[in-house]
Design a protein around this motif. Structure first.
Motif, PDB file in Angstrom:
ATOM      1  N   GLY A 354     -37.552   2.657 -32.728  1.00 45.67           N
ATOM      2  CA  GLY A 354     -38.496   3.766 -32.804  1.00 45.67           C
ATOM      3  C   GLY A 354     -38.721   4.489 -31.511  1.00 45.67           C
ATOM      4  O   GLY A 354     -38.997   5.691 -31.503  1.00 45.67           O
ATOM      5  N   GLU A 355     -38.612   3.784 -30.388  1.00 49.65           N
ATOM      6  CA  GLU A 355     -38.858   4.377 -29.078  1.00 49.65           C
ATOM      7  C   GLU A 355     -38.326   3.410 -28.029  1.00 49.65           C
ATOM      8  O   GLU A 355     -38.130   2.219 -28.317  1.00 49.65           O
ATOM      9  N   PRO A 356     -38.106   3.887 -26.798  1.00 51.56           N
ATOM     10  CA  PRO A 356     -37.701   2.949 -25.744  1.00 51.56           C
ATOM     11  C   PRO A 356     -38.804   1.919 -25.509  1.00 51.56           C
ATOM     12  O   PRO A 356     -39.989   2.237 -25.536  1.00 51.56           O
ATOM     13  N   ILE A 357     -38.403   0.676 -25.302  1.00 52.99           N
ATOM     14  CA  ILE A 357     -39.389  -0.383 -25.065  1.00 52.99           C
ATOM     15  C   ILE A 357     -39.548  -0.589 -23.564  1.00 52.99           C
ATOM     16  O   ILE A 357     -38.551  -0.695 -22.832  1.00 52.99           O
ATOM     17  N   ASN A 358     -40.798  -0.623 -23.104  1.00 51.09           N
ATOM     18  CA  ASN A 358     -41.040  -0.838 -21.679  1.00 51.09           C
ATOM     19  C   ASN A 358     -40.746  -2.296 -21.328  1.00 51.09           C
ATOM     20  O   ASN A 358     -40.924  -3.203 -22.151  1.00 51.09           O
ATOM     21  N   PRO A 359     -40.271  -2.553 -20.108  1.00 49.84           N
ATOM     22  CA  PRO A 359     -39.868  -3.920 -19.732  1.00 49.84           C
ATOM     23  C   PRO A 359     -40.966  -4.963 -19.927  1.00 49.84           C
ATOM     24  O   PRO A 359     -40.686  -6.100 -20.302  1.00 49.84           O
ATOM     25  N   GLU A 360     -42.241  -4.601 -19.673  1.00 48.73           N
ATOM     26  CA  GLU A 360     -43.335  -5.568 -19.845  1.00 48.73           C
ATOM     27  C   GLU A 360     -43.416  -6.051 -21.297  1.00 48.73           C
ATOM     28  O   GLU A 360     -43.536  -7.257 -21.564  1.00 48.73           O
ATOM     29  N   ALA A 361     -43.336  -5.109 -22.255  1.00 49.61           N
ATOM     30  CA  ALA A 361     -43.381  -5.484 -23.677  1.00 49.61           C
ATOM     31  C   ALA A 361     -42.132  -6.271 -24.062  1.00 49.61           C
ATOM     32  O   ALA A 361     -42.201  -7.229 -24.846  1.00 49.61           O
ATOM     33  N   TRP A 362     -40.968  -5.870 -23.530  1.00 52.10           N
ATOM     34  CA  TRP A 362     -39.701  -6.574 -23.797  1.00 52.10           C
ATOM     35  C   TRP A 362     -39.833  -8.044 -23.384  1.00 52.10           C
ATOM     36  O   TRP A 362     -39.462  -8.952 -24.145  1.00 52.10           O
ATOM     37  N   LEU A 363     -40.353  -8.261 -22.185  1.00 50.24           N
ATOM     38  CA  LEU A 363     -40.439  -9.622 -21.670  1.00 50.24           C
ATOM     39  C   LEU A 363     -41.446 -10.454 -22.456  1.00 50.24           C
ATOM     40  O   LEU A 363     -41.220 -11.640 -22.705  1.00 50.24           O
ATOM     41  N   THR A 397     -23.778  -9.308 -25.905  1.00 51.76           N
ATOM     42  CA  THR A 397     -24.086  -8.316 -24.881  1.00 51.76           C
ATOM     43  C   THR A 397     -25.131  -8.875 -23.924  1.00 51.76           C
ATOM     44  O   THR A 397     -26.237  -9.220 -24.346  1.00 51.76           O
ATOM     45  N   PRO A 398     -24.819  -8.997 -22.620  1.00 50.91           N
ATOM     46  CA  PRO A 398     -25.860  -9.385 -21.652  1.00 50.91           C
ATOM     47  C   PRO A 398     -26.995  -8.358 -21.691  1.00 50.91           C
ATOM     48  O   PRO A 398     -26.751  -7.152 -21.742  1.00 50.91           O
ATOM     49  N   LEU A 399     -28.237  -8.833 -21.702  1.00 60.60           N
ATOM     50  CA  LEU A 399     -29.385  -7.952 -21.937  1.00 60.60           C
ATOM     51  C   LEU A 399     -30.063  -7.534 -20.641  1.00 60.60           C
ATOM     52  O   LEU A 399     -30.063  -8.271 -19.657  1.00 60.60           O
ATOM     53  N   LYS A 400     -30.651  -6.324 -20.692  1.00 60.75           N
ATOM     54  CA  LYS A 400     -31.496  -5.827 -19.604  1.00 60.75           C
ATOM     55  C   LYS A 400     -32.774  -5.288 -20.242  1.00 60.75           C
ATOM     56  O   LYS A 400     -32.704  -4.388 -21.084  1.00 60.75           O
ATOM     57  N   PRO A 401     -33.928  -5.821 -19.870  1.00 55.97           N
ATOM     58  CA  PRO A 401     -35.172  -5.357 -20.478  1.00 55.97           C
ATOM     59  C   PRO A 401     -35.363  -3.847 -20.345  1.00 55.97           C
ATOM     60  O   PRO A 401     -35.362  -3.311 -19.232  1.00 55.97           O
ATOM     61  N   GLY A 402     -35.489  -3.150 -21.491  1.00 54.24           N
ATOM     62  CA  GLY A 402     -35.701  -1.708 -21.488  1.00 54.24           C
ATOM     63  C   GLY A 402     -34.456  -0.878 -21.690  1.00 54.24           C
ATOM     64  O   GLY A 402     -34.537   0.340 -21.849  1.00 54.24           O
ATOM     65  N   SER A 403     -33.285  -1.516 -21.731  1.00 54.62           N
ATOM     66  CA  SER A 403     -32.034  -0.777 -21.905  1.00 54.62           C
ATOM     67  C   SER A 403     -31.492  -0.935 -23.318  1.00 54.62           C
ATOM     68  O   SER A 403     -31.490  -2.046 -23.863  1.00 54.62           O
ATOM     69  N   ALA A 404     -31.023   0.182 -23.892  1.00 55.08           N
ATOM     70  CA  ALA A 404     -30.354   0.125 -25.198  1.00 55.08           C
ATOM     71  C   ALA A 404     -28.909  -0.349 -25.046  1.00 55.08           C
ATOM     72  O   ALA A 404     -28.180  -0.437 -26.042  1.00 55.08           O
ATOM     73  N   THR A 405     -28.494  -0.614 -23.848  1.00 53.39           N
ATOM     74  CA  THR A 405     -27.202  -1.201 -23.448  1.00 53.39           C
ATOM     75  C   THR A 405     -25.999  -0.333 -23.784  1.00 53.39           C
ATOM     76  O   THR A 405     -25.745   0.653 -23.099  1.00 53.39           O
ATOM     77  N   CYS A 406     -25.257  -0.636 -24.846  1.00 52.11           N
ATOM     78  CA  CYS A 406     -23.927  -0.073 -25.047  1.00 52.11           C
ATOM     79  C   CYS A 406     -23.773   0.579 -26.425  1.00 52.11           C
ATOM     80  O   CYS A 406     -24.540   0.281 -27.347  1.00 52.11           O
ATOM     81  N   PRO A 407     -22.770   1.439 -26.581  1.00 50.72           N
ATOM     82  CA  PRO A 407     -22.555   2.056 -27.901  1.00 50.72           C
ATOM     83  C   PRO A 407     -22.037   1.066 -28.932  1.00 50.72           C
ATOM     84  O   PRO A 407     -21.329   0.112 -28.594  1.00 50.72           O
TER      85      PRO A 407
END
Length: 616
Positions: A354-363, A397-407
């Motif tokens: 729905g929207e980009p997730i902020n790193p604090e919420a991701w964690l 896929t290695p994850l990064k908080p807040g990133s949609a990563t790859c196609p």
């Protein structure tokens, strides 16, 4: 999948360049199938999943719940399809659906797909005006609704809203449309006095009485329309995004399988409403195409207590959980204690949408909900894309908080600058896609010109998402937010023009401008600047009237959080409002940069002096 006429010839044909002619996408053109047959009959008769649970329906109250097998789902869909046919609904007709999250919503949309009718589902939180706009634009002649719905402890009279919408429709339909709007009404609650019109209203139970639970599907061409779903447009008029049968079927099936790492014994739960594209793709079509068991949830996250979501996860042993950052931020406020009352050990994959997730919420999602063992799958996609286009894959896929990563497979993103030049390596700019995938939209219903101007004219040769994006040194994509005049409030896309139009309908308002402001739970909220007509007073009564005006025109989701008196707006000498400056005022950013193009720079100081600190 089952094909009445197998695919042959060229799989994909398209043109993304407006300079080379009309924009079009065709996938498996000439093949014939039926999506309802593939998500139901194939599971029952070919895969022997008839007694498998398709949905655990969980009502607004924990006392209300129901289990629906694939056999039961197929029978109910066929009965609904036959009932629609009795009313004269045929292939190509449009059917509007304005229902809460109840099993009948799934029955009706799949019944439409079975007989070749085009469903147009309207989120049951929209106003009568918004419902009317969508019925008129799609030229629907059937409306399926309910008498009412409880959201938490709040009772909403859906039939009253629907009846008001029908009256508005009768005033606006052009003669050639020959409006015969039939309302099919589900009777759910005994506490409502529902408006009733004998000439066009009919009870669901009366309609279903005695109809057969077998219905031969209508065999559809690959590129026949499947559904229209409206999304807000920057002009203020909603766009009817059109999706077709085969490409959408294959793409939602494939993305569901791989993005959620689906297995036969999973219990999957997407908390979205089917009134949005997430519910279409990842509550109905994608999961059913895989023979999955899903939770269908009518309620809200904090009713009747703040542990409701965790309680449901424990109750059904949910293994794959898909929700919005807004819900995560809301539940974060209550801390860990509500979760600790429940067993969440069944969880395997967590998703956000729905929207980009902020790193604090991701964690917090990863550490507290997933107990540091469930990957967080942050999916980027749109109503227009039909399914996930940027997403990690669990455990791959290695994850990064807040990133949609790859196609996702076959998706080819690019980042362009303002001049349409492609940027390589680390970069930030416009997110675009260079070629289609099977599930991409096929057009704006009834408006090819708007389809091309909105998505393809700015950068010929590319599909333009309207979102900004950053690519890091590892090639990961980070969505930075809308570039056009759109807001993302709690995962719902809203048009600033649409809200401004509602505000200026008030007789005291001369002009309005709307921008976003960060919000701890919603992600973004509406910050409105209003310029009043001479001798009109700005006070709390006026603010409440303006909020009510927006709710009535659009719906509760668009209610402004901030309304500021603006004796003047920052405009260029040509009269254009500088929204960049308004956004900076809303954000309380004092470094405004170059203001040399402003006709009256003093306006900015006045607006800062009257800036809202607390929500209206």
């Amino acid at each position: 999948f089952y094909w009445k006429k197998p695919p042959s010839g060229q799989m994909l044909q398209y043109n993304f360049d407006v300079n080379k002619g009309n924009i079009y996408i065709k996938f498996m053109e000439g093949a014939k199938t039926n999506i309802c047959y593939n998500v139901l009959d194939r599971n029952v008769h070919e895969r022997n999943l008839g007694e498998k649970v398709a949905y655990y329906w969980e009502g607004n109250s924990p006392d209300h719940h129901q289990t629906i097998t694939y056999n039961q789902l197929l029978r109910n869909v066929c009965r609904c399809a036959n009932a629609l046919k009795l009313l004269g609904v045929k292939k190509g007709d449009r059917v509007a659906i304005y229902l809460p999250m109840i099993p009948e919503l799934v029955y009706t949309m799949l019944a439409c797909a079975r007989i070749g009718a085009v469903h147009s589902i309207v989120f049951a939180g929209f106003s009568s005006e918004s419902l009317c706009e969508r019925i008129v634009d799609a030229q629907c002649n059937i409306l399926v609704t309910a008498d009412g719905v409880y959201r938490g402890d709040k009772l909403i009279n859906l039939k009253k809203i629907a009846s008001e919408a029908v009256e508005r429709c009768k005033e606006r339909f052009v003669p050639v449309c020959s409006l015969k709007l039939m309302t099919i009404l589900l009777f759910l609650l005994c506490v409502l006095q529902t408006p009733w019109d004998e000439s066009c209203d009919i009870w669901w139970d009366d309609l279903m009485d005695g109809v057969s639970d077998e219905c031969e599907p209508e065999w559809m061409d690959s590129e026949d329309p499947l559904f229209i779903l409206y999304t807000s447009g920057s002009t203020g008029k909603p766009k009817g995004v059109l999706h077709t049968v085969t490409g959408y079927m294959l793409y939602t099936s494939l993305t569901f399988k791989y993005v959620f790492d689906y297995h036969h014994d999973d219990v999957y739960w997407c908390t979205a409403d089917i009134g949005w594209i997430t519910g279409h793709s990842y509550i109905t079509y994608g999961p059913l195409a895989n023979g999955a068991t899903s939770v269908l949830f009518e309620g809200v996250p904090v009713y009747p207590h703040v542990g409701r979501l965790w309680e449901i996860i424990e109750k059904y042993g949910v293994s794959k959980f898909y929700t919005a950052p807004t819900a995560i931020r809301l539940l974060m406020k209550y801390g860990r204690e509500p979760l600790q009352r429940y067993d969440l050990s069944s969880l395997r994959v967590l998703g956000t949408v729905g929207e980009p997730i902020n790193p604090e919420a991701w964690l917090w999602y990863y550490d507290v909900v997933g107990q540091q063992r469930c990957p967080v799958i942050d999916t980027f996609w749109q109503t227009e894309t039909g399914g996930h286009v940027l997403t990690p894959l669990p455990a791959a896929t290695p994850l990064k908080p807040g990133s949609a990563t790859c196609p996702f497979f076959g998706v080819q993103p690019a980042i362009l600058n303002e001049h349409g030049e492609e940027l390589e390596g680390e970069a930030e700019g416009y997110l675009v896609f260079r070629k289609p995938w099977p599930g991409i939209m096929r057009g704006v219903y009834g408006n090819q010109e708007r389809f091309e101007s909105t998505y393809f004219r700015k950068f010929p040769g590319f599909y333009v998402t309207g979102d900004g994006c950053r690519r890091d040194q590892d090639g990961y994509y980070w969505i930075t937010g809308r570039i056009d005049d759109m807001l993302n409030v709690s995962g719902h896309l809203l048009s600033t023009a649409e809200v401004e139009a509602a505000l200026t309908e008030h007789p005291s308002v001369a002009e309005a401008a709307v921008v976003s402001r960060p919000h701890a739970v919603k992600g973004e909220c509406l910050y409105c600047f209003v310029t009043l007509k001479d001798h009109k007073e700005f006070n709390r009564t006026l603010m409440e009237e303006l909020k009510r005006k927006v709710r009535e025109k659009i719906g509760p989701i668009a209610t402004p959080d901030f309304i500021q008196n603006a004796p003047g707006l920052p405009k260029t000498r040509s009269g254009k409002i500088m929204r960049r400056v308004l956004r900076q005022i809303a954000h309380n950013e004092k470094d405004l940069g170059d203001l040399s193009t402003l006709a009256d720079p003093k306006v900015v100081d006045v607006l800062f002096s009257q800036r809202c600190e607390a929500a209206a």
